[in-house]
Design an enzyme around this catalytic site. Structure first.
Site, PDB file in Angstrom:
ATOM      1  CE  LYS A  83      -4.359   1.093   2.310  1.00 41.41           C
ATOM      2  NZ  LYS A  83      -5.115   0.878   3.547  1.00 41.41           N
TER       3      LYS A  83
HETATM    4  O1  G3P Z   1      -7.947   1.737   5.344  1.00 39.14           O
HETATM    5  C1  G3P Z   1      -8.289   2.978   4.889  1.00 39.14           C
HETATM    6  C2  G3P Z   1      -9.669   3.486   5.253  1.00 39.14           C
HETATM    7  O2  G3P Z   1     -10.615   2.471   5.088  1.00 39.14           O
HETATM    8  C3  G3P Z   1      -9.763   4.209   6.574  1.00 39.14           C
HETATM    9  O3  G3P Z   1     -11.088   4.475   6.968  1.00 39.14           O
HETATM   10  O4  G3P Z   1     -12.730   5.255   8.640  1.00 39.14           O
HETATM   11  O5  G3P Z   1     -10.283   5.729   9.009  1.00 39.14           O
HETATM   12  O6  G3P Z   1     -11.555   6.941   7.246  1.00 39.14           O
HETATM   13  P1  G3P Z   1     -11.427   5.664   8.022  1.00 39.14           P
END
Ligand code: G3P
Length: 217
Positions: A83
Protein backbone atom coordinates in the site's frame (compact mmCIF):
# COMPACT_ATOMS: atom_id res chain seq x y z
CA UNK A 1 -18.24 -6.98 -5.51
CA UNK A 2 -15.35 -8.31 -3.47
CA UNK A 3 -15.29 -7.75 0.31
CA UNK A 4 -12.08 -6.89 2.10
CA UNK A 5 -12.10 -6.33 5.85
CA UNK A 6 -10.41 -3.15 7.05
CA UNK A 7 -8.72 -4.22 10.29
CA UNK A 8 -5.57 -5.67 11.84
CA UNK A 9 -7.48 -7.61 14.52
CA UNK A 10 -6.81 -11.25 13.67
CA UNK A 11 -9.73 -12.61 15.74
CA UNK A 12 -12.17 -10.55 13.63
CA UNK A 13 -10.44 -11.64 10.42
CA UNK A 14 -10.65 -15.32 11.43
CA UNK A 15 -14.34 -15.03 12.31
CA UNK A 16 -15.31 -13.38 9.01
CA UNK A 17 -13.10 -15.74 7.03
CA UNK A 18 -14.87 -18.71 8.65
CA UNK A 19 -18.24 -17.30 7.49
CA UNK A 20 -16.82 -17.40 3.94
CA UNK A 21 -17.36 -13.66 3.55
CA UNK A 22 -13.81 -12.47 3.00
CA UNK A 23 -11.94 -11.87 -0.24
CA UNK A 24 -9.03 -9.99 1.35
CA UNK A 25 -7.81 -7.65 4.09
CA UNK A 26 -6.60 -4.05 4.23
CA UNK A 27 -4.57 -2.47 7.01
CA UNK A 28 -3.09 0.98 7.51
CA UNK A 29 -0.68 2.48 10.07
CA UNK A 30 -3.56 3.65 12.29
CA UNK A 31 -5.11 0.15 12.36
CA UNK A 32 -1.71 -1.41 13.14
CA UNK A 33 -1.22 1.10 16.01
CA UNK A 34 -4.72 0.28 17.30
CA UNK A 35 -3.96 -3.48 17.26
CA UNK A 36 -0.90 -2.92 19.49
CA UNK A 37 0.87 -5.68 17.50
CA UNK A 38 4.22 -5.87 15.72
CA UNK A 39 3.55 -4.81 12.10
CA UNK A 40 5.43 -7.53 10.19
CA UNK A 41 4.31 -10.24 12.60
CA UNK A 42 0.62 -9.35 12.31
CA UNK A 43 0.79 -9.09 8.50
CA UNK A 44 2.40 -12.56 8.33
CA UNK A 45 -0.35 -13.95 10.58
CA UNK A 46 -3.13 -12.34 8.49
CA UNK A 47 -1.58 -13.74 5.29
CA UNK A 48 -1.80 -17.24 6.78
CA UNK A 49 -5.46 -16.82 7.70
CA UNK A 50 -6.64 -15.37 4.37
CA UNK A 51 -5.76 -16.62 0.88
CA UNK A 52 -6.71 -13.32 -0.78
CA UNK A 53 -4.77 -10.05 -1.00
CA UNK A 54 -3.57 -8.42 2.25
CA UNK A 55 -2.60 -4.73 2.04
CA UNK A 56 0.40 -3.61 4.11
CA UNK A 57 1.34 0.08 3.96
CA UNK A 58 4.80 1.60 3.70
CA UNK A 59 5.79 4.26 6.25
CA UNK A 60 8.51 6.06 4.25
CA UNK A 61 7.53 9.16 2.30
CA UNK A 62 10.36 9.19 -0.27
CA UNK A 63 10.82 6.92 -3.30
CA UNK A 64 14.05 5.21 -2.13
CA UNK A 65 12.63 4.56 1.33
CA UNK A 66 9.33 3.23 -0.06
CA UNK A 67 11.14 0.85 -2.43
CA UNK A 68 13.25 -0.56 0.43
CA UNK A 69 10.23 -1.02 2.69
CA UNK A 70 8.14 -2.48 -0.14
CA UNK A 71 10.78 -5.16 -0.73
CA UNK A 72 10.59 -6.15 2.95
CA UNK A 73 6.78 -6.18 2.99
CA UNK A 74 6.43 -8.10 -0.30
CA UNK A 75 8.80 -10.77 1.03
CA UNK A 76 6.48 -11.55 3.98
CA UNK A 77 4.05 -13.60 1.87
CA UNK A 78 2.89 -14.05 -1.73
CA UNK A 79 -0.48 -12.43 -1.01
CA UNK A 80 0.94 -9.15 0.35
CA UNK A 81 -0.20 -6.07 -1.57
CA UNK A 82 2.04 -3.06 -0.98
CA UNK A 83 0.00 0.00 0.00
CA UNK A 84 1.45 3.33 -1.14
CA UNK A 85 0.32 6.91 -0.55
CA UNK A 86 -1.03 8.93 -3.48
CA UNK A 87 1.97 11.23 -3.84
CA UNK A 88 4.41 11.62 -6.74
CA UNK A 89 6.93 9.43 -4.88
CA UNK A 90 4.19 6.89 -4.14
CA UNK A 91 3.23 6.79 -7.84
CA UNK A 92 6.87 6.36 -8.88
CA UNK A 93 7.17 3.46 -6.41
CA UNK A 94 3.92 2.03 -7.77
CA UNK A 95 5.31 1.97 -11.33
CA UNK A 96 8.55 0.35 -10.09
CA UNK A 97 6.67 -2.37 -8.15
CA UNK A 98 4.16 -3.01 -10.95
CA UNK A 99 7.01 -3.53 -13.41
CA UNK A 100 8.51 -6.02 -10.92
CA UNK A 101 5.19 -7.91 -10.68
CA UNK A 102 4.38 -6.77 -7.13
CA UNK A 103 0.72 -5.91 -6.44
CA UNK A 104 -0.03 -2.39 -5.19
CA UNK A 105 -2.84 -0.48 -3.49
CA UNK A 106 -2.58 3.30 -3.90
CA UNK A 107 -4.26 4.87 -0.90
CA UNK A 108 -5.52 8.24 0.36
CA UNK A 109 -7.22 9.04 -2.96
CA UNK A 110 -9.59 12.00 -2.82
CA UNK A 111 -9.94 13.04 -6.48
CA UNK A 112 -10.60 11.51 -9.89
CA UNK A 113 -7.36 12.97 -11.26
CA UNK A 114 -5.41 11.23 -8.50
CA UNK A 115 -7.14 7.97 -9.47
CA UNK A 116 -6.25 8.56 -13.13
CA UNK A 117 -2.58 8.92 -12.16
CA UNK A 118 -2.71 5.71 -10.09
CA UNK A 119 -4.11 3.81 -13.10
CA UNK A 120 -1.37 5.25 -15.32
CA UNK A 121 1.19 4.08 -12.72
CA UNK A 122 -0.24 0.55 -13.07
CA UNK A 123 -1.79 0.29 -9.60
CA UNK A 124 -3.60 -2.97 -8.86
CA UNK A 125 -6.06 -1.11 -6.59
CA UNK A 126 -6.99 2.52 -6.06
CA UNK A 127 -8.48 3.39 -2.66
CA UNK A 128 -10.84 6.41 -2.70
CA UNK A 129 -11.81 7.31 0.88
CA UNK A 130 -15.59 7.81 0.92
CA UNK A 131 -16.20 8.48 4.60
CA UNK A 132 -13.48 11.10 4.92
CA UNK A 133 -14.97 13.05 1.98
CA UNK A 134 -18.45 12.77 3.50
CA UNK A 135 -16.92 14.08 6.77
CA UNK A 136 -16.09 17.36 5.01
CA UNK A 137 -19.47 17.51 3.19
CA UNK A 138 -18.21 16.30 -0.20
CA UNK A 139 -20.13 13.40 -1.77
CA UNK A 140 -17.69 10.46 -1.55
CA UNK A 141 -19.86 8.27 -3.76
CA UNK A 142 -19.67 10.80 -6.60
CA UNK A 143 -15.91 10.24 -6.61
CA UNK A 144 -16.41 6.50 -7.13
CA UNK A 145 -18.80 7.27 -10.02
CA UNK A 146 -16.23 9.54 -11.65
CA UNK A 147 -13.40 7.02 -11.27
CA UNK A 148 -15.63 4.22 -12.68
CA UNK A 149 -16.42 6.36 -15.74
CA UNK A 150 -12.77 7.27 -16.36
CA UNK A 151 -11.46 3.73 -15.92
CA UNK A 152 -14.20 2.36 -18.21
CA UNK A 153 -13.49 5.03 -20.87
CA UNK A 154 -9.92 3.85 -21.23
CA UNK A 155 -10.14 0.20 -20.14
CA UNK A 156 -7.82 0.68 -17.16
CA UNK A 157 -7.56 -2.56 -15.17
CA UNK A 158 -6.89 -0.87 -11.83
CA UNK A 159 -9.60 -2.04 -9.43
CA UNK A 160 -11.63 0.52 -7.51
CA UNK A 161 -11.39 -0.33 -3.81
CA UNK A 162 -14.00 1.76 -1.98
CA UNK A 163 -12.40 2.63 1.38
CA UNK A 164 -13.25 4.58 4.52
CA UNK A 165 -16.63 2.87 4.49
CA UNK A 166 -18.62 3.62 7.62
CA UNK A 167 -22.13 2.21 7.08
CA UNK A 168 -24.24 -0.44 5.31
CA UNK A 169 -25.51 2.34 3.00
CA UNK A 170 -21.94 3.05 1.88
CA UNK A 171 -21.57 -0.65 0.96
CA UNK A 172 -24.84 -0.69 -1.00
CA UNK A 173 -24.11 2.54 -2.87
CA UNK A 174 -20.54 1.45 -3.68
CA UNK A 175 -21.95 -1.77 -5.16
CA UNK A 176 -24.55 0.18 -7.18
CA UNK A 177 -22.00 2.58 -8.68
CA UNK A 178 -19.69 -0.30 -9.60
CA UNK A 179 -16.77 -0.35 -7.14
CA UNK A 180 -14.82 -3.57 -7.71
CA UNK A 181 -14.05 -4.03 -4.01
CA UNK A 182 -15.21 -2.51 -0.72
CA UNK A 183 -12.98 -2.55 2.33
CA UNK A 184 -15.25 -2.57 5.32
CA UNK A 185 -14.86 -2.53 9.12
CA UNK A 186 -15.77 -5.93 10.70
CA UNK A 187 -18.85 -4.60 12.51
CA UNK A 188 -20.30 -3.12 9.31
CA UNK A 189 -19.80 -6.41 7.42
CA UNK A 190 -21.71 -8.30 10.11
CA UNK A 191 -24.46 -5.68 10.25
CA UNK A 192 -25.19 -6.24 6.53
CA UNK A 193 -26.92 -9.52 7.49
CA UNK A 194 -29.24 -7.82 9.97
CA UNK A 195 -32.84 -6.82 9.30
CA UNK A 196 -35.58 -6.24 11.86
CA UNK A 197 -38.10 -8.16 9.71
CA UNK A 198 -35.70 -11.12 9.43
CA UNK A 199 -35.52 -11.26 13.25
CA UNK A 200 -39.29 -10.88 13.59
CA UNK A 201 -40.04 -13.48 10.92
CA UNK A 202 -37.59 -15.96 12.43
CA UNK A 203 -39.15 -15.55 15.88
CA UNK A 204 -42.60 -16.33 14.44
CA UNK A 205 -41.33 -19.32 12.40
CA UNK A 206 -39.60 -20.75 15.50
CA UNK A 207 -42.80 -20.38 17.57
CA UNK A 208 -44.97 -21.98 14.87
CA UNK A 209 -42.48 -24.80 14.33
CA UNK A 210 -42.36 -25.57 18.06
CA UNK A 211 -46.16 -25.73 18.06
CA UNK A 212 -46.13 -28.53 15.45
CA UNK A 213 -44.20 -30.74 17.90
CA UNK A 214 -42.15 -32.09 14.99
CA UNK A 215 -38.40 -32.60 14.65
CA UNK A 216 -36.36 -32.65 11.45
CA UNK A 217 -33.65 -34.93 12.92
O1 G3P B 1 -7.95 1.74 5.34
C1 G3P B 1 -8.29 2.98 4.89
C2 G3P B 1 -9.67 3.49 5.25
O2 G3P B 1 -10.62 2.47 5.09
C3 G3P B 1 -9.76 4.21 6.57
O3 G3P B 1 -11.09 4.48 6.97
O4 G3P B 1 -12.73 5.26 8.64
O5 G3P B 1 -10.28 5.73 9.01
O6 G3P B 1 -11.55 6.94 7.25
P1 G3P B 1 -11.43 5.66 8.02
Amino acid sequence: MKFFVDTAVTEDIKELNDYGLLDGVTTNPSLIAKSGRDFKEVIAEICEIVDGPVSAEVAALDYEGMVKEADVLAAIADNVVVKLPLTLDGLKTCRYLTDKGVKTNVTLCFSANQALLAAKAGATYISPFLGRLDDIHIDGMELIREIRAIYDNYGYETQILAASIRSPNHVKEAAIVGADVATIPPGVIKSLAKHVLTDKGLEQFSKDWAATGQSIL
